[in-house]
Design a protein around this motif. Structure first.
Motif, short mmCIF file in Angstrom:
data_model
loop_
_atom_site.label_atom_id
_atom_site.label_comp_id
_atom_site.label_asym_id
_atom_site.label_seq_id
_atom_site.Cartn_x
_atom_site.Cartn_y
_atom_site.Cartn_z
N TRP A 49 0.83 -1.21 0.00
CA TRP A 49 0.00 0.00 0.00
C TRP A 49 0.86 1.26 0.00
CZ3 TRP A 49 -5.32 1.17 0.03
CH2 TRP A 49 -6.13 0.08 -0.29
N GLU A 50 1.84 1.31 -0.87
CA GLU A 50 2.60 2.50 -1.18
C GLU A 50 2.55 2.71 -2.69
OE1 GLU A 50 4.24 1.38 2.84
OE2 GLU A 50 3.88 0.25 1.01
N ASP A 51 2.30 3.92 -3.12
CA ASP A 51 2.07 4.21 -4.53
C ASP A 51 3.40 4.15 -5.29
OD1 ASP A 51 1.47 5.31 -7.01
OD2 ASP A 51 0.05 6.76 -6.17
N PRO A 52 3.58 3.18 -6.20
CA PRO A 52 4.87 3.05 -6.88
C PRO A 52 5.15 4.18 -7.87
CG PRO A 52 3.28 1.53 -7.82
CD PRO A 52 2.64 2.13 -6.62
N GLU A 53 4.10 4.80 -8.41
CA GLU A 53 4.32 5.92 -9.32
C GLU A 53 4.96 7.09 -8.58
OE1 GLU A 53 3.89 5.73 -12.45
OE2 GLU A 53 2.35 4.21 -12.86
N ILE A 54 4.50 7.35 -7.36
CA ILE A 54 5.09 8.39 -6.52
C ILE A 54 6.52 8.01 -6.16
CG2 ILE A 54 4.97 9.53 -4.28
CD1 ILE A 54 2.92 10.53 -6.32
N ASP A 55 6.73 6.74 -5.80
CA ASP A 55 8.08 6.27 -5.46
C ASP A 55 9.06 6.55 -6.60
OD1 ASP A 55 6.94 5.29 -3.16
OD2 ASP A 55 7.54 3.21 -3.50
N MET A 56 8.69 6.13 -7.79
CA MET A 56 9.62 6.23 -8.93
C MET A 56 9.88 7.68 -9.30
SD MET A 56 8.65 2.91 -11.30
CE MET A 56 6.87 3.16 -11.38
N GLU A 57 8.86 8.53 -9.18
CA GLU A 57 9.06 9.94 -9.47
C GLU A 57 9.96 10.59 -8.43
OE1 GLU A 57 6.47 14.07 -10.03
OE2 GLU A 57 5.43 12.13 -10.05
N SER A 79 7.26 -3.22 -10.01
CA SER A 79 6.95 -1.99 -10.75
C SER A 79 8.20 -1.15 -11.00
CB SER A 79 5.91 -1.17 -9.98
OG SER A 79 4.65 -1.85 -9.97
N TYR A 80 9.15 -1.16 -10.08
CA TYR A 80 10.39 -0.42 -10.30
C TYR A 80 11.14 -0.92 -11.53
CZ TYR A 80 9.80 1.03 -5.37
OH TYR A 80 9.31 1.51 -4.18
N LEU A 81 10.92 -2.17 -11.90
CA LEU A 81 11.62 -2.73 -13.06
C LEU A 81 11.21 -2.04 -14.35
CD1 LEU A 81 11.57 -6.55 -12.20
CD2 LEU A 81 13.46 -4.92 -11.92
N THR A 82 10.08 -1.35 -14.35
CA THR A 82 9.66 -0.64 -15.55
C THR A 82 10.62 0.51 -15.87
OG1 THR A 82 8.17 0.88 -14.36
CG2 THR A 82 7.26 -1.23 -15.09
N ASP A 397 -0.09 10.82 -3.22
CA ASP A 397 0.00 9.37 -3.00
C ASP A 397 -1.40 8.76 -2.98
OD1 ASP A 397 0.29 6.75 -1.88
OD2 ASP A 397 2.20 7.36 -1.03
N ARG A 398 -1.71 7.95 -3.99
CA ARG A 398 -3.08 7.44 -4.16
C ARG A 398 -3.51 6.45 -3.09
NH1 ARG A 398 -2.35 5.11 -10.05
NH2 ARG A 398 -0.35 4.62 -9.04
N SER A 399 -2.55 5.82 -2.40
CA SER A 399 -2.95 4.82 -1.40
C SER A 399 -3.63 5.48 -0.21
CB SER A 399 -1.74 4.01 -0.93
OG SER A 399 -0.92 4.77 -0.06
N ALA A 400 -3.27 6.74 0.07
CA ALA A 400 -3.97 7.57 1.06
C ALA A 400 -3.84 7.07 2.49
CB ALA A 400 -5.46 7.69 0.70
N ILE A 401 -2.95 6.13 2.74
CA ILE A 401 -2.87 5.51 4.06
C ILE A 401 -2.01 6.33 5.03
CG2 ILE A 401 -1.94 3.50 5.31
CD1 ILE A 401 -4.60 2.98 3.95
N PHE A 405 4.91 11.47 3.28
CA PHE A 405 5.90 10.89 2.38
C PHE A 405 7.14 11.78 2.48
CE2 PHE A 405 8.31 10.65 -1.47
CZ PHE A 405 8.20 9.34 -1.92
N HIS A 406 8.33 11.16 2.52
CA HIS A 406 9.55 11.95 2.78
C HIS A 406 10.67 11.56 1.82
CE1 HIS A 406 7.48 13.21 6.42
NE2 HIS A 406 7.21 11.93 6.63
N LEU A 407 11.37 12.59 1.34
CA LEU A 407 12.49 12.42 0.42
C LEU A 407 13.72 13.10 0.98
CD1 LEU A 407 13.92 11.86 -2.34
CD2 LEU A 407 12.81 13.96 -3.18
#
Length: 412
Positions: A49-57, A79-82, A397-401, A405-407
């Protein structure tokens, strides 16, 4: 089990205890922690339940990057393999999660087509996935993962046959969501009806008229106040306190459900499909996890060779790596579980192994980053916190949980 298997299992249990236990065994809090650790020894997350699109961006993930991530349900690893990274080390203490990640990777390599792969991991009630496992996957799966998937349940069924039914209704998370649906129906609300909404306005009306009032019910507020009621979400007692903050848990949960139901069109949010419809959309019906999209299958298949899955502690895995050898780190919400000593040991190894410009992403139950004041200033001086970007990624983040989120970006 073999001696090696027993050693791995014993080490994993020790690490889970270290991560979860904060109080004495005979205190109320200590008993709660030990019950959670027992539940966490089985499958917890059939879907991450973590949004991979947000992760990759946020990671600016690209070819050549060397990634270390917590594995969890494996959706994000695949998904990261994409983005075709050079390598991914996926770590998890949970034997079931390790077996699931290895199954997904071997299936990507061995199943005949993308349609077969989607049927296995994206569809429900498909009666021949176990046969596909026997024919294409099992002969190539490692011994420990194969032992896990071929073990028998209480009804004598092999564990792999869950993919002939509905895998995403299993595990602690799947059962928790199913129970939430049951409680809602007892109060006259069927959450699946939100899927009839044609736009965001209709989604928001359904939430306001049907879902939000549930959290004012006395029984639901009482249940939410009990830490054990959220174990099914994979939330340990220490994280429960961080999640609640100064609010009641029912108020926190209604806001998280509001974001999931109201902030993103259903067409673009497969997390909402799993939460409300209890399934993934069919191809073309709505967005899917990147690894299940047909356009990415060849990248996932080719990239699966670059993934190593370890039943290990994140910090100890990093300790075995050379200096400046990792470009991207994904910690999920694991730091919410950690005490100050564990946090400092982790970030010391992250800082040692981080290449110039390395990025670390993680989520927290509460909104703020938890590192200042807990991780030493000397360690944090090597990093820049991207506050504005983190706030933006939190909102998207679409999962909304999660609350935050921190970078962090390595200086120099």
């Amino acid at each position: 089990m073999t001696d090696l298997s027993a050693d791995i299992a014993l080490t994993a249990r020790r690490h889970i205890k270290t991560a979860v236990y904060q109080n004495g065994p005979f205190s109320k809090a200590g008993l709660s922690e030990r019950f959670f650790a027992l539940l966490f020894s089985g499958l917890v997350y059939p879907q991450i339940w973590e949004d991979p699109e947000i992760d990759m961006e946020a990671m600016a993930l690209d070819k050549g990057h060397r990634v270390v991530t917590i594995a969890s349900g494996g959706c994000n690893v695949l998904s990261y393999l994409t983005r075709e990274p050079a390598s991914i080390d996926a770590v998890d203490l949970n034997r079931a999660h390790v077996a699931l990640n290895r199954l997904k990777l071997e299936a990507a390599r061995r199943l005949p087509s993308q349609e077969d792969y989607f049927r296995f991991f994206g569809a429900a009630r498909v009666g021949h996935n176990a046969q596909a496992y026997d024919r294409f996957i099992a002969p190539h799966l490692d011994r420990e993962a194969r032992r896990y998937w071929e073990a028998r349940d209480l009804l004598g069924r092999r564990r792999i046959t869950v993919f002939d039914r509905d895998f995403y209704r299993t595990g602690l998370l799947g059962l928790c969501i199913s129970m939430a649906h049951g409680v809602a129906r007892l109060h006259g609300v069927d959450p699946r009806e939100i899927m009839e909404a044609k736009d965001l306005r209709a989604q928001r009306i359904f939430f306001a008229e049907h879902l939000a009032p549930l959290f004012r019910r006395r029984l639901i507020r009482w249940a939410a106040s009990n830490k054990a009621s959220l174990f099914g979400l994979g939330i340990p007692p220490a994280q429960y306190d961080a999640l609640a903050g100064e609010e009641t848990m029912a108020d926190v949960l209604v806001e998280r459900v509001r974001k999931l139901a109201c902030d993103f069109p259903l067409k673009s949010n497969y997390f909402a499909w799993q939460a409300f419809a209890r399934r993934y959309p069919q191809p073309g019906e709505a967005a899917l996890p990147p690894y299940l999209e047909s356009r990415h299958f060849h990248a996932v298949r080719a990239g699966s060779q670059s993934v190593s899955v370890h039943q290990a502690n994140f910090t100890e895995l990093l300790a075995r790596k050379p200096a400046a050898s990792v470009d991207r780190y994904v910690l999920l919400d694991a730091q919410d579980w950690m005490n100050d000593g564990q946090l400092n040991a982790l970030w010391a190894e992250i800082t040692r192994t981080a290449a110039p410009g390395a990025r670390v992403i993680f989520r927290t139950a509460a909104m703020p980053t938890l590192l200042p004041g807990r991780v030493s200033d000397g360690t944090l001086s090597h990093w820049t916190y991207a506050a504005d970007a983190s706030a933006e990624f939190t909102a998207r983040d679409r999962s909304a949980i999660y609350g935050g989120f921190h970078l962090y970006v390595k200086r120099g």
